[in-house]
Design an enzyme around this catalytic site. Structure first.
Site, PDB file in Angstrom:
ATOM      1  N   CYS A  98       0.827  -1.209   0.000  1.00  0.00           N
ATOM      2  CA  CYS A  98       0.000   0.000   0.000  1.00  0.00           C
ATOM      3  C   CYS A  98       0.857   1.254   0.000  1.00  0.00           C
ATOM      4  O   CYS A  98       1.285   1.732   1.058  1.00  0.00           O
ATOM      5  CB  CYS A  98      -0.935  -0.014   1.209  1.00  0.00           C
ATOM      6  N   CYS A 138      -0.597   4.104   2.010  1.00  0.00           N
ATOM      7  CA  CYS A 138      -0.434   4.031   3.467  1.00  0.00           C
ATOM      8  C   CYS A 138       1.008   4.337   3.871  1.00  0.00           C
ATOM      9  O   CYS A 138       1.249   4.985   4.883  1.00  0.00           O
ATOM     10  CB  CYS A 138      -0.773   2.641   3.998  1.00  0.00           C
ATOM     11  N   ASP A 139       1.977   3.819   3.111  1.00  0.00           N
ATOM     12  CA  ASP A 139       3.363   3.803   3.582  1.00  0.00           C
ATOM     13  C   ASP A 139       4.314   4.697   2.804  1.00  0.00           C
ATOM     14  O   ASP A 139       5.475   4.837   3.178  1.00  0.00           O
ATOM     15  CB  ASP A 139       3.898   2.356   3.529  1.00  0.00           C
TER      16      ASP A 139
END
Ligand code: NDP
Length: 308
Positions: free
Chosen positions: A136, A139-140
């Site tokens: 992701c 997300c990261d």
């Protein structure tokens, strides 16, 4: 004693929540089990630009929160739980066991469990998960500010992840196994014209190197056999998805890739009467938020007619 329900919907992505809106409005009092990722995969993306009705785009999380409140407004009940086992019947009661051991008996069931990101299957990918390896970028990505990263895949997801990562990373390698992209023309062009992206064509990942965290990615050219070691701190496989249908194996008819078969084309009916399917778990072809929502609508209408 099993808790009796008229209609249970498994999954809370666009398919599950659209089914919930329609079913709630039809007074079926649906119970939605939100599953392992409430809101589904759209909550893992940033901007959704192709959902009709949002000319300026909409954040994936916002879209899902709006769908959920729309379903709740008409009386759908959303539980943050997942089913761990099922006992499906042809036209009888559909039995479900939840994580906390509770038993449900539903007169009709809509399966909208979606699909999950695919991994390459390298041992190091598992070992370094969350230590540089991530499925992701949204997300990261910010963890990799000023660092080189690699994305694997040639589809729209890979282009989207690579473009997103280019905002933070110093350099983005895009490792593609063929010499063409699967991505749509517009996404492909956007990616190719980004200076931070370097495409490695006909290439496969051989290994990921690093003890505590990812340091390097070993890549082989499938045509020349030549190997290259790339300095990378982030590694993002974007290989498409596999349907989340293991729970139903041996009970519902699945195709070779694991998607739920809908034998009456044009309807949401599965191989069992009273069990309907919608969204990515039953759609290997389109896999779009809007098609999933459309399938959710059909499943609710089919369930309503079945229960009547
Ligand atoms: P796709 O299945 O479209 O693409 C997967 C990519 O990963 C392909 O390039 C495939 O290669 C590659 N791949 C698969 N397995 C491996 C492997 N083992 N090793 C190396 N490469 C591999 O999945 P996406 O998630 O990209 O897209 C799914 C759907 O969602 C599409 O319809 C897409 O259009 C849509 N989408 C739309 C977006 C948007 O509009 N903004 C954003 C993201 C997705 P190969 O081509 O050789 O098979």
């Amino acid at each position: 004693m099993a808790q009796e329900e008229k209609l249970v919907i498994l999954g809370s992505g666009p398919a599950g929540l659209t089914a919930a809106i329609y079913a709630a409005r039809a007074k079926l009092e649906p119970l939605v089990l939100a599953g392992a990722l409430p809101g589904g995969l759209l909550t893992r993306t940033t901007e959704v630009e192709n959902f009709p009705g949002f000319p300026e785009g909409v954040q994936g999380v916002d879209l899902m929160m709006q769908l959920q409140s729309q379903a709740e407004r008409f009386g759908a009940r959303i539980e943050y739980a997942a089913a761990t086992a099922c006992r499906l019947t042809d036209g009888g009661s559909q039995g479900l066991t939840l994580e906390d051991g509770r038993e449900l008996a539903a007169r009709a069931l809509i399966v909208a469990t979606g699909a999950s990101p695919r991994w390459l299957g390298l041992p190091a990918e598992e070992r370094l998960r969350n230590h540089g390896v991530s499925a992701c970028a949204t997300c990261d990505g910010a963890f990799f500010a000023g660092l080189p990263v690699a994305v694997v895949g040639g589809g729209d997801s890979a282009m989207e992840e690579a473009l997103f990562l280019s905002r933070f990373a110093s350099h983005v390698y895009v490792i593609v196994r063929r010499d063409v992209l699967r991505a749509s023309a517009v996404m492909g062009e956007r990616a190719r014209s980004n200076d931070k992206l370097e495409f490695l064509w006909n290439s496969e990942v051989v290994d990921l190197l690093g003890e505590q965290a990812l340091e390097q990615v070993r890549v082989r050219n499938r045509v020349s056999g030549e190997e290259r070691v790339l300095d990378c701190r982030g590694f993002f496989p974007a290989l498409g998805h596999q349907p989340d249908t293991e729970l139903f194996r041996g009970q519902l008819e699945l195709d070779e890739a694991g998607y739920i078969r809908l034998p009456d084309s044009g309807t949401s009916r599965t191989s069992l009467a009273g069990v309907f399917a919608a969204g990515d778990c039953a759609d290997s072809r389109y896999r779009q938020a809007i098609t999933a929502a459309g399938m959710g609508c059909r499943a609710a209408i089919d369930a309503e007619r079945y229960l009547a």
